[in-house]
Design an enzyme around this catalytic site. Structure first.
Site, PDB file in Angstrom:
ATOM      1  N   ASP A 121      61.570  39.150  85.220  1.00  0.00           N
ATOM      2  CA  ASP A 121      63.017  39.153  85.470  1.00  0.00           C
ATOM      3  C   ASP A 121      63.689  40.221  84.609  1.00  0.00           C
ATOM      4  OD1 ASP A 121      63.178  37.932  82.938  1.00  0.00           O
ATOM      5  OD2 ASP A 121      63.045  35.949  83.846  1.00  0.00           O
TER       6      ASP A 121
ATOM      7  N   ASP B 129      67.222  41.445  82.576  1.00  0.00           N
ATOM      8  CA  ASP B 129      68.524  41.120  82.001  1.00  0.00           C
ATOM      9  C   ASP B 129      69.242  42.416  81.700  1.00  0.00           C
ATOM     10  OD1 ASP B 129      67.888  38.410  82.016  1.00  0.00           O
ATOM     11  OD2 ASP B 129      66.822  38.592  80.114  1.00  0.00           O
TER      12      ASP B 129
ATOM     13  N   ASP C   6      66.214  37.824  69.049  1.00  0.00           N
ATOM     14  CA  ASP C   6      65.234  37.188  68.169  1.00  0.00           C
ATOM     15  C   ASP C   6      64.238  38.170  67.550  1.00  0.00           C
ATOM     16  OD1 ASP C   6      64.195  37.443  70.729  1.00  0.00           O
ATOM     17  OD2 ASP C   6      63.653  35.338  70.972  1.00  0.00           O
TER      18      ASP C   6
HETATM   19  P1  ATP Z   1      60.192  36.061  79.129  1.00  0.00           P
HETATM   20  O1  ATP Z   1      59.190  37.117  79.378  1.00  0.00           O
HETATM   21  O2  ATP Z   1      59.577  34.745  78.961  1.00  0.00           O
HETATM   22  O3  ATP Z   1      61.355  36.043  80.082  1.00  0.00           O
HETATM   23  P2  ATP Z   1      62.181  36.948  77.292  1.00  0.00           P
HETATM   24  O4  ATP Z   1      62.088  37.478  75.894  1.00  0.00           O
HETATM   25  O5  ATP Z   1      62.683  37.885  78.327  1.00  0.00           O
HETATM   26  O6  ATP Z   1      60.764  36.403  77.669  1.00  0.00           O
HETATM   27  P3  ATP Z   1      64.386  35.293  77.984  1.00  0.00           P
HETATM   28  O7  ATP Z   1      64.569  33.855  77.762  1.00  0.00           O
HETATM   29  O8  ATP Z   1      64.375  35.842  79.355  1.00  0.00           O
HETATM   30  O9  ATP Z   1      63.029  35.645  77.262  1.00  0.00           O
HETATM   31  O10 ATP Z   1      65.483  36.029  77.102  1.00  0.00           O
HETATM   32  C1  ATP Z   1      65.916  37.355  77.304  1.00  0.00           C
HETATM   33  C2  ATP Z   1      66.279  38.004  75.978  1.00  0.00           C
HETATM   34  O11 ATP Z   1      67.332  37.270  75.346  1.00  0.00           O
HETATM   35  C3  ATP Z   1      65.158  38.028  74.948  1.00  0.00           C
HETATM   36  O12 ATP Z   1      64.306  39.119  75.118  1.00  0.00           O
HETATM   37  C4  ATP Z   1      65.931  38.114  73.659  1.00  0.00           C
HETATM   38  O13 ATP Z   1      66.397  39.433  73.426  1.00  0.00           O
HETATM   39  C5  ATP Z   1      67.134  37.247  73.940  1.00  0.00           C
HETATM   40  N1  ATP Z   1      66.890  35.850  73.548  1.00  0.00           N
HETATM   41  C6  ATP Z   1      66.416  34.836  74.324  1.00  0.00           C
HETATM   42  N2  ATP Z   1      66.343  33.680  73.640  1.00  0.00           N
HETATM   43  C7  ATP Z   1      66.787  33.968  72.409  1.00  0.00           C
HETATM   44  C8  ATP Z   1      66.994  33.185  71.244  1.00  0.00           C
HETATM   45  N3  ATP Z   1      66.665  31.895  71.220  1.00  0.00           N
HETATM   46  N4  ATP Z   1      67.497  33.807  70.149  1.00  0.00           N
HETATM   47  C9  ATP Z   1      67.822  35.116  70.165  1.00  0.00           C
HETATM   48  N5  ATP Z   1      67.649  35.896  71.228  1.00  0.00           N
HETATM   49  C10 ATP Z   1      67.157  35.346  72.335  1.00  0.00           C
HETATM   50 MG    MG Z   2      63.143  37.338  80.396  1.00  0.00          MG
END
Ligand code: ATP
Ligand code: MG
Length: 459
Positions: free
Chosen positions: A82, A84, A160
């Site tokens: 996905d 963002d 994070d």
């Molecule tokens: P995935 O591959 O599982 O989607 P992801 O890192 O993209 O991993 P998401 O939940 O889609 O996870 O979150 C998108 C972004 O938002 C992360 O890459 C990070 O920058 C930020 N993020 C998500 N959760 C947190 C958190 N708990 N604290 C700080 N930043 C966060």
């Molecule tokens: Mg993600």
């Protein structure tokens, strides 16, 4: 004309927005700028919807970047699942740029922009929560609401891990890197931005994210990032069950469930903290079955198949259902009613604890309910089962039961052969009907008699 109208709308930015964003002059002087030549991101892996969203925002005069996991995955040469987008436009402004979009969320307001089947999540740069505004924390420092908007630099500091704080601008293909994330990715390190303990206190789910992302991406958790986890595992007790559920579901469906579960265990992130994990690890009889189910899910995901969460939950709770089913039979209930009582009991006691939603429990019951029906291999019944809408899930479940040694493998093999056989060959495979003959119902006799009278009167 329309263009002029749009320009007028977008030039009417509220005072608040201007104060929040100082939007039009983004300070990127603190960031390393990494060019396409160096980062070598394959642009063909980027979704058109994400590119169109950035483009739409930029054309409307805003900054927009692909951010987070997608940039990280692109740098690791994985196809992101996905995308963002981060922008200096407020949610309302984003909503006005895209006709098919809606503002969602309370704890964290953002916008979903819809392009056909695909949804792109757009969030406004977040600021420091110490700043005055709409950030709320509880006594242990956990952030409850986080809608303070800020600069790009602040947004990066709030993410994070360093690997998750990279900003890709499709317009010039440059990556902005405030926290050395590209170097960490190249060195295979997952490192928390800022002081790890404070960041876990703000949001304990980050401990689970560290474990999940390191397993999924093959990154080693940096020592300082890792150190506070075991000691602060109890912070998870404070997290709402629905968030734990979402994170555990991501973990189980990451394609690296087995590794993640083992890592959580090694980091002492279980035992009373993660009800879903306790179900996996604390059932001596069912552990083999559950581990096989997780392995099966990992294998499916690795070959690009989908994995159904309801199926997984049905697996997690099956041995509890089996135990309750036996108890009801011991109390004198007959076979099938006892199963239904057991299913209801397990759902009632576990679904709430694990935060399993109703939409899953209905499917779980169907999968469980099919299991005794697979034992019936005579007459018309097997044909009916093949037509059942949950046949495939029920059959996969049956095979796992065979593989785990719970039931004889012969039953699974019979169903495989029966389903693959040509329809005309299936009858020969049926077993003799040994079930007791049903007594004819009185009502049926009656209706036969009535039918006869009707028929007689016609002739
Ligand atoms: P995935 O591959 O599982 O989607 P992801 O890192 O993209 O991993 P998401 O939940 O889609 O996870 O979150 C998108 C972004 O938002 C992360 O890459 C990070 O920058 C930020 N993020 C998500 N959760 C947190 C958190 N708990 N604290 C700080 N930043 C966060
Ligand atoms: Mg993600």
């Amino acid at each position: 004309m329309i263009k002029r109208f749009l320009q007028k709308v977008f030039s009417k930015r509220t005072k608040a927005t201007l104060a929040i964003n100082q939007a039009d002059s983004i300070d990127t002087s603190m960031a390393k700028k990494i060019t396409a030549k160096v980062h070598k991101i394959d642009k063909s892996l980027i979704s058109q919807a994400a590119l169109k969203t950035c483009d739409g925002l930029q054309k409307a005069g805003f900054e927009a970047f692909i951010v987070g996991g997608a940039v990280r995955d692109l740098l690791l040469n994985y196809k992101p699942k996905d995308f963002d987008i981060a922008t200096n436009a407020t949610p309302e402004e984003v909503n006005r740029v895209f006709r098919r979009s809606r503002i969602i969320g309370r704890r964290f307001r953002l916008v979903h922009v819809l392009w056909g089947q695909e949804t792109i999540e757009v969030s406004t740069f977040r600021g420091h929560h110490q700043a005055e505004g709409d950030a709320k924390t509880n006594d242990s420092g956990r952030i409850l609401r986080d809608n303070v908007f800020g600069s790009l630099e602040h947004d990066a500091a709030r993410r994070d891990f360093t690997a998750n704080a990279l900003y890709y601008n499709p317009a010039n293909a440059e990556v902005l890197d405030f926290h050395n994330g590209v170097a960490d990715i190249k060195a295979n390190v997952l490192r928390m931005i800022g002081d790890p303990l404070t960041r876990y206190q703000e949001d304990p789910v980050r401990m689970l994210r560290a474990v999940r992302l390191s397993a999924k991406l093959g990154l080693k958790i940096d020592a300082a990032t890792q150190a506070p986890i075991a000691k602060n595992a109890n912070l998870l007790q404070d997290v709402p069950p629905s968030r734990l559920f979402d994170e555990m579901l991501k973990l189980f469906l990451s394609g690296h469930a087995i590794e993640s579960v083992n890592a959580l265990r090694a980091q002492h992130l279980h035992h009373g903290l993660l009800p879903m994990l306790d179900v996996v690890l604390e059932q001596p009889l069912g552990e083999k079955f559950v581990m096989l189910a997780l392995k099966n899910t990992d294998d499916r995901i690795s070959i690009g198949k989908s994995a159904n969460p309801s199926f997984l939950f049905a697996c997690l709770l099956w041995h509890e259902v089996l135990a309750a089913w036996q108890t009801y039979q011991d109390k004198g209930e007959s076979f099938i009613p006892a199963l239904h009582m057991a299913m209801n009991e397990v759902i009632a006691t576990q679904a709430e604890k694990l935060a399993i939603h109703n939409r899953h429990t209905a499917t779980m019951k169907e999968i469980w309910g099919l299991q005794p029906r697979f034992e019936q291999r005579a007459g018309k019944r097997p044909f009916g089962i093949l037509e059942h809408p949950r046949y495939r899930a029920g059959y996969d479940f049956l095979l796992l039961r065979c593989d785990s040694g719970e039931i004889d493998a012969e039953l699974g093999t019979w169903w495989t052969t029966f389903a693959e056989a040509k329809p005309e060959d299936r009858t020969a495979m049926l077993l003799p009907d040994t079930s007791p003959k049903k007594r004819r119902k009185r009502s049926r006799k009656k209706s036969t008699a009535t039918d006869k009278v009707v028929l007689d009167s016609i002739h």
